[in-house]
Design an enzyme around this catalytic site. Structure first.
Site, mmCIF file in Angstrom:
data_model
loop_
_atom_site.group_PDB
_atom_site.id
_atom_site.type_symbol
_atom_site.label_atom_id
_atom_site.label_comp_id
_atom_site.label_asym_id
_atom_site.label_seq_id
_atom_site.Cartn_x
_atom_site.Cartn_y
_atom_site.Cartn_z
ATOM 1 N N CYS A 55 51.799 14.805 -7.288
ATOM 2 C CA CYS A 55 50.783 15.136 -6.080
ATOM 3 C C CYS A 55 49.503 16.156 -6.897
ATOM 4 C CB CYS A 55 51.514 16.071 -5.146
ATOM 5 S SG CYS A 55 50.434 16.416 -3.891
ATOM 6 N N TYR A 86 42.380 7.106 0.198
ATOM 7 C CA TYR A 86 43.559 7.964 -0.017
ATOM 8 C C TYR A 86 44.963 6.856 0.482
ATOM 9 C CZ TYR A 86 47.420 11.230 0.200
ATOM 10 O OH TYR A 86 48.728 12.020 0.254
ATOM 11 N N GLU A 98 47.527 9.403 -8.810
ATOM 12 C CA GLU A 98 46.616 10.805 -8.418
ATOM 13 C C GLU A 98 46.414 11.344 -9.742
ATOM 14 O OE1 GLU A 98 48.333 13.015 -5.292
ATOM 15 O OE2 GLU A 98 48.715 11.121 -3.956
ATOM 16 N N ASP A 133 58.635 13.265 -4.070
ATOM 17 C CA ASP A 133 57.459 12.178 -3.968
ATOM 18 C C ASP A 133 57.628 10.925 -4.738
ATOM 19 O OD1 ASP A 133 55.987 13.979 -2.471
ATOM 20 O OD2 ASP A 133 54.940 14.943 -4.199
ATOM 21 N N TYR A 138 52.368 8.474 -8.024
ATOM 22 C CA TYR A 138 52.931 9.726 -8.591
ATOM 23 C C TYR A 138 53.219 9.566 -10.038
ATOM 24 C CZ TYR A 138 52.944 11.192 -3.754
ATOM 25 O OH TYR A 138 52.489 11.196 -2.412
ATOM 26 N N CYS A 203 53.113 21.804 -2.239
ATOM 27 C CA CYS A 203 52.837 21.476 -3.729
ATOM 28 C C CYS A 203 54.266 21.127 -4.200
ATOM 29 C CB CYS A 203 52.311 22.963 -4.457
ATOM 30 S SG CYS A 203 52.389 22.713 -6.120
ATOM 31 N N CYS A 212 57.150 23.574 -24.413
ATOM 32 C CA CYS A 212 56.579 22.743 -25.235
ATOM 33 C C CYS A 212 56.745 23.264 -26.574
ATOM 34 C CB CYS A 212 54.968 22.548 -24.883
ATOM 35 S SG CYS A 212 54.575 21.664 -23.559
#
Length: 217
Positions: A55, A86, A98, A133, A138, A203, A212
């Site tokens: 998202c 959209y 997105e 989602d 996505y 969110c 990482c």
């Protein structure tokens, strides 16, 4: 095909919705947080990076909070339909994901650092999904703007796969492709800096909890 149907298969160019020859809505002139131009022209020396990590509301906020980022905007990229709306993207019949366009000063923040933010801020092993989602829009993606960006993105994917595998995660599904030939179409005005305008808004972005590798910060 039913419009609005959510497919987990990317459409071919022939199957994709036709779109339109130009954008049907204005894009705001300024970033609501950073105050800089959304569409440019951008100052000399700045660079552009494009990322898809679920998202785009939450994804955009992650990048505008990074020092050295000059502006961000959200949109649709990687598909076939020109200037999609959209609702069309959400139907799964445009092929777009997105995306967030990040305009940054390489003297203040490196592309390597932006890649680290990208990998750590979502789960790149989930295919056409991020958390709750679900849909092709996505999917995880990096669209590169130079041969150097392409090399760095591919090297970072390899390095991050090693630490993900060691932590028990699956294979990275992120597509890494040149932005050339994959236009970025700015999203509707209400999507731009959505979580600044709606601080309590949804969110769905969340990482794997895996850091990482050294060298990607």
């Amino acid at each position: 095909m039913l419009f609005g149907r959510q497919t987990l298969r990317l459409p071919s160019p022939e199957e994709a919705l036709p779109g339109r020859p130009e954008r049907e809505f204005p894009v705001p002139e300024r970033h609501t947080v950073l105050g800089n131009s959304l569409l440019g022209p951008y100052p000399e020396g700045l660079r552009v990076a494009d990322f898809g990590l679920g998202c785009f509301w939450g994804a955009e906020r992650i990048f505008w909070q990074q020092p050295g980022v000059w502006t961000t905007l959200v949109g649709y990229q990687g598909g076939h339909t020109p200037h999609p709306a959209y609702e069309e993207v959400c139907s799964g019949m445009t092929g777009h994901t997105e995306a967030v366009r990040v305009v940054f000063d390489p003297q203040q923040v490196s592309y390597e650092r932006l890649l680290a933010l990208f990998w750590e801020s979502h789960d790149p092993t989930q295919g056409f999904r991020q958390g709750n989602d679900r849909g092709t829009q996505y999917r995880s993606a990096v669209y590169t703007h130079s041969e150097e960006q392409l090399r760095e993105a591919e090297a970072s994917r390899e390095a991050y796969q090693k630490v993900l595998t060691a932590a028990g995660h699956g294979e990275i599904t992120t597509e890494i492709l040149p932005a050339e030939g994959r236009p970025f179409y700015a999203a509707e005005p209400y999507h731009q800096q959505y979580l600044d305008k709606n601080p309590g808004g949804y969110c769905g972005i969340g990482g794997t909890g895996v850091a990482c590798p050294v060298g990607l910060t």
